[in-house]
Design a protein around this motif. Sequence first.
Motif, PDB file in Angstrom:
ATOM      1  N   LEU A 114      -3.454 -14.211  -4.189  1.00  0.00           N
ATOM      2  CA  LEU A 114      -1.975 -14.118  -3.985  1.00  0.00           C
ATOM      3  C   LEU A 114      -1.229 -12.858  -3.950  1.00  0.00           C
ATOM      4  O   LEU A 114      -0.760 -12.376  -3.102  1.00  0.00           O
ATOM      5  CB  LEU A 114      -1.125 -15.080  -4.903  1.00  0.00           C
ATOM      6  CG  LEU A 114      -1.554 -16.544  -4.869  1.00  0.00           C
ATOM      7  CD1 LEU A 114      -0.729 -17.139  -6.087  1.00  0.00           C
ATOM      8  CD2 LEU A 114      -0.796 -16.948  -3.396  1.00  0.00           C
ATOM      9  N   LEU A 115      -1.641 -11.957  -4.878  1.00  0.00           N
ATOM     10  CA  LEU A 115      -1.504 -10.396  -4.751  1.00  0.00           C
ATOM     11  C   LEU A 115      -1.958  -9.584  -3.342  1.00  0.00           C
ATOM     12  O   LEU A 115      -1.062  -8.798  -3.061  1.00  0.00           O
ATOM     13  CB  LEU A 115      -2.060  -9.824  -6.108  1.00  0.00           C
ATOM     14  CG  LEU A 115      -1.202 -10.241  -7.454  1.00  0.00           C
ATOM     15  CD1 LEU A 115      -2.049  -9.598  -8.796  1.00  0.00           C
ATOM     16  CD2 LEU A 115       0.234  -9.786  -7.487  1.00  0.00           C
ATOM     17  N   SER A 116      -2.997  -9.996  -2.963  1.00  0.00           N
ATOM     18  CA  SER A 116      -3.599  -9.492  -1.650  1.00  0.00           C
ATOM     19  C   SER A 116      -2.607  -9.939  -0.644  1.00  0.00           C
ATOM     20  O   SER A 116      -2.331  -9.268   0.167  1.00  0.00           O
ATOM     21  CB  SER A 116      -4.856  -9.990  -1.560  1.00  0.00           C
ATOM     22  OG  SER A 116      -5.325  -9.270  -0.351  1.00  0.00           O
ATOM     23  N   THR A 117      -2.369 -11.201  -0.698  1.00  0.00           N
ATOM     24  CA  THR A 117      -1.538 -11.992   0.475  1.00  0.00           C
ATOM     25  C   THR A 117      -0.067 -11.320   0.368  1.00  0.00           C
ATOM     26  O   THR A 117       0.137 -11.031   1.502  1.00  0.00           O
ATOM     27  CB  THR A 117      -1.445 -13.455   0.097  1.00  0.00           C
ATOM     28  OG1 THR A 117      -2.792 -13.986   0.230  1.00  0.00           O
ATOM     29  CG2 THR A 117      -0.649 -14.107   1.314  1.00  0.00           C
ATOM     30  N   MET A 118       0.430 -11.101  -0.845  1.00  0.00           N
ATOM     31  CA  MET A 118       1.860 -10.464  -1.021  1.00  0.00           C
ATOM     32  C   MET A 118       1.936  -9.191  -0.170  1.00  0.00           C
ATOM     33  O   MET A 118       2.703  -8.538   0.435  1.00  0.00           O
ATOM     34  CB  MET A 118       2.385 -10.444  -2.371  1.00  0.00           C
ATOM     35  CG  MET A 118       2.674 -12.127  -2.610  1.00  0.00           C
ATOM     36  SD  MET A 118       2.796 -11.976  -4.495  1.00  0.00           S
ATOM     37  CE  MET A 118       4.610 -11.454  -4.287  1.00  0.00           C
ATOM     38  N   ALA A 119       0.635  -8.410  -0.307  1.00  0.00           N
ATOM     39  CA  ALA A 119       0.503  -6.717  -0.211  1.00  0.00           C
ATOM     40  C   ALA A 119       0.539  -6.931   1.509  1.00  0.00           C
ATOM     41  O   ALA A 119       1.054  -6.138   1.861  1.00  0.00           O
ATOM     42  CB  ALA A 119      -0.581  -6.318  -0.497  1.00  0.00           C
ATOM     43  N   TYR A 120      -0.190  -7.975   1.928  1.00  0.00           N
ATOM     44  CA  TYR A 120      -0.215  -8.009   3.505  1.00  0.00           C
ATOM     45  C   TYR A 120       1.235  -8.431   4.098  1.00  0.00           C
ATOM     46  O   TYR A 120       1.755  -7.954   5.117  1.00  0.00           O
ATOM     47  CB  TYR A 120      -1.086  -9.145   3.942  1.00  0.00           C
ATOM     48  CG  TYR A 120      -1.148  -9.534   5.191  1.00  0.00           C
ATOM     49  CD1 TYR A 120      -1.862  -8.590   6.289  1.00  0.00           C
ATOM     50  CD2 TYR A 120      -0.832 -10.665   5.804  1.00  0.00           C
ATOM     51  CE1 TYR A 120      -1.511  -9.046   7.777  1.00  0.00           C
ATOM     52  CE2 TYR A 120      -0.715 -10.920   7.247  1.00  0.00           C
ATOM     53  CZ  TYR A 120      -1.222  -9.898   8.282  1.00  0.00           C
ATOM     54  OH  TYR A 120      -1.129 -10.224   9.515  1.00  0.00           O
ATOM     55  N   ASP A 121       2.007  -9.178   3.386  1.00  0.00           N
ATOM     56  CA  ASP A 121       3.135  -9.590   3.785  1.00  0.00           C
ATOM     57  C   ASP A 121       4.125  -8.358   3.764  1.00  0.00           C
ATOM     58  O   ASP A 121       5.039  -8.032   4.607  1.00  0.00           O
ATOM     59  CB  ASP A 121       3.672 -10.722   2.750  1.00  0.00           C
ATOM     60  CG  ASP A 121       5.349 -10.873   2.907  1.00  0.00           C
ATOM     61  OD1 ASP A 121       5.707 -11.350   3.837  1.00  0.00           O
ATOM     62  OD2 ASP A 121       6.227 -10.388   2.167  1.00  0.00           O
ATOM     63  N   ARG A 122       3.954  -7.458   2.586  1.00  0.00           N
ATOM     64  CA  ARG A 122       4.845  -6.179   2.794  1.00  0.00           C
ATOM     65  C   ARG A 122       4.358  -5.281   3.873  1.00  0.00           C
ATOM     66  O   ARG A 122       5.116  -4.559   4.516  1.00  0.00           O
ATOM     67  CB  ARG A 122       4.641  -5.513   1.310  1.00  0.00           C
ATOM     68  CG  ARG A 122       5.444  -6.335   0.186  1.00  0.00           C
ATOM     69  CD  ARG A 122       6.993  -6.600   0.447  1.00  0.00           C
ATOM     70  NE  ARG A 122       7.137  -7.677   1.326  1.00  0.00           N
ATOM     71  CZ  ARG A 122       8.362  -7.760   1.857  1.00  0.00           C
ATOM     72  NH1 ARG A 122       9.131  -6.788   1.880  1.00  0.00           N
ATOM     73  NH2 ARG A 122       8.415  -8.838   2.692  1.00  0.00           N
ATOM     74  N   TYR A 123       3.039  -5.307   4.116  1.00  0.00           N
ATOM     75  CA  TYR A 123       2.638  -4.453   5.151  1.00  0.00           C
ATOM     76  C   TYR A 123       3.103  -4.864   6.664  1.00  0.00           C
ATOM     77  O   TYR A 123       3.461  -3.963   7.400  1.00  0.00           O
ATOM     78  CB  TYR A 123       1.157  -4.527   5.176  1.00  0.00           C
ATOM     79  CG  TYR A 123       0.470  -4.126   6.414  1.00  0.00           C
ATOM     80  CD1 TYR A 123       0.426  -2.894   7.075  1.00  0.00           C
ATOM     81  CD2 TYR A 123      -0.139  -5.264   7.453  1.00  0.00           C
ATOM     82  CE1 TYR A 123      -0.084  -2.476   7.989  1.00  0.00           C
ATOM     83  CE2 TYR A 123      -0.509  -5.019   8.472  1.00  0.00           C
ATOM     84  CZ  TYR A 123      -0.718  -3.423   9.173  1.00  0.00           C
ATOM     85  OH  TYR A 123      -1.318  -3.000  10.206  1.00  0.00           O
ATOM     86  N   VAL A 124       3.198  -6.116   6.763  1.00  0.00           N
ATOM     87  CA  VAL A 124       3.683  -6.563   8.126  1.00  0.00           C
ATOM     88  C   VAL A 124       5.194  -6.117   8.043  1.00  0.00           C
ATOM     89  O   VAL A 124       5.931  -5.802   9.181  1.00  0.00           O
ATOM     90  CB  VAL A 124       3.440  -8.197   8.247  1.00  0.00           C
ATOM     91  CG1 VAL A 124       4.147  -8.547   9.512  1.00  0.00           C
ATOM     92  CG2 VAL A 124       1.946  -8.415   8.327  1.00  0.00           C
ATOM     93  N   ALA A 125       5.951  -6.585   7.105  1.00  0.00           N
ATOM     94  CA  ALA A 125       7.632  -6.360   6.833  1.00  0.00           C
ATOM     95  C   ALA A 125       7.792  -4.789   6.996  1.00  0.00           C
ATOM     96  O   ALA A 125       8.746  -4.300   7.729  1.00  0.00           O
ATOM     97  CB  ALA A 125       7.996  -6.682   5.638  1.00  0.00           C
ATOM     98  N   ILE A 126       7.068  -3.851   6.749  1.00  0.00           N
ATOM     99  CA  ILE A 126       7.397  -2.280   6.744  1.00  0.00           C
ATOM    100  C   ILE A 126       6.732  -1.846   8.001  1.00  0.00           C
ATOM    101  O   ILE A 126       7.293  -0.963   8.728  1.00  0.00           O
ATOM    102  CB  ILE A 126       6.895  -1.679   5.479  1.00  0.00           C
ATOM    103  CG1 ILE A 126       7.791  -2.034   4.088  1.00  0.00           C
ATOM    104  CG2 ILE A 126       7.056  -0.234   5.653  1.00  0.00           C
ATOM    105  CD1 ILE A 126       7.276  -1.512   2.969  1.00  0.00           C
TER     106      ILE A 126
END
Length: 310
Positions: A114-126
């Motif tokens: 989940l932490l890895s998935t959240m990092a991917y989400d922040r990557y896409v957002a920024i």
Amino acid sequence: MDPENDTRILEFLLLGLSEEPELQSLIFGIFLSMYIITVCGNLLIILATISDSHLHTPMYFFLSNLSFVDICLISTIIPKVLVNIQTQSKVITYIGCITQMFFLIHFIVLDGFLLSTMAYDRYVAICHPLHYTVIMHPLLCVLLALGSWIMSALHSFLQTFMTLQLSFCIHTDIPHFFCEFNQVVHLACSDTFINDIVIYFGATLLGGGTFAGMLYSYSKIVSSIRKISTSQGKYKAFSTCASHLSVVSLFYCTSQGVYLSAADNQNSHSSATASVMYTVVTPMLNPFIYSLRNKDIKRALRKLIGKETT
């Protein structure tokens, strides 16, 4: 059949953090307080994300999943610790230990996913803000979360199944306050070579893979933030992932530190004390980290608490 290898009647003894009788009441009070704070804090995060329509976004969807997993993780450990202290018993049955081990592995690995998935989400957002809503659509978010649950469950099942093939001696002492996977395996009377291979392979593939994915995401995020011309823009971009980066650092630094120290000192209580950090302290701190640095969460919590008091 030799009774010393009959795992059907096997019982483990959890030695806990301390064997001093005068410290048991203090340990009970600390663990009970941390458990209540963790459950209430993470439950508030879940209720806030559900009740506030502004938080119905991919980031908070994954955050609510993480909060739920943290509640499950600490609930796998602390109730048994409290019962053992209250009843002045150190016993945990073979089935109870295997069951606890299964859920511990499952939720710890799931935390990493989940932490890895959240990092991917922040990557896409920024890094791809204009395509964020297209890339992180609801179906993909559900599939990522579901895939994380399934992969961690399969990994936990494999590790637990391999442990079930081992033979143990009766009344094996575990210098820990829960059935820590590595220590249980290495207390077996039978050969653990295959188990060690599976453990290291799983740790490298899952733990190393998720951590490498997070490193890649944040390297791209940092690169994108450096290209922002204004300092205000840089601060705003960094603040959106600062909370997640804090949680990632806390979780991985404490868990890796425990396993590195445990490799050098399997039979001492040092790894048990250190394990409190990633199994109890980290789930307790996560709600504070996300709420203190997140205006949206604080606003949603104020609205939620206001509704409950009226």
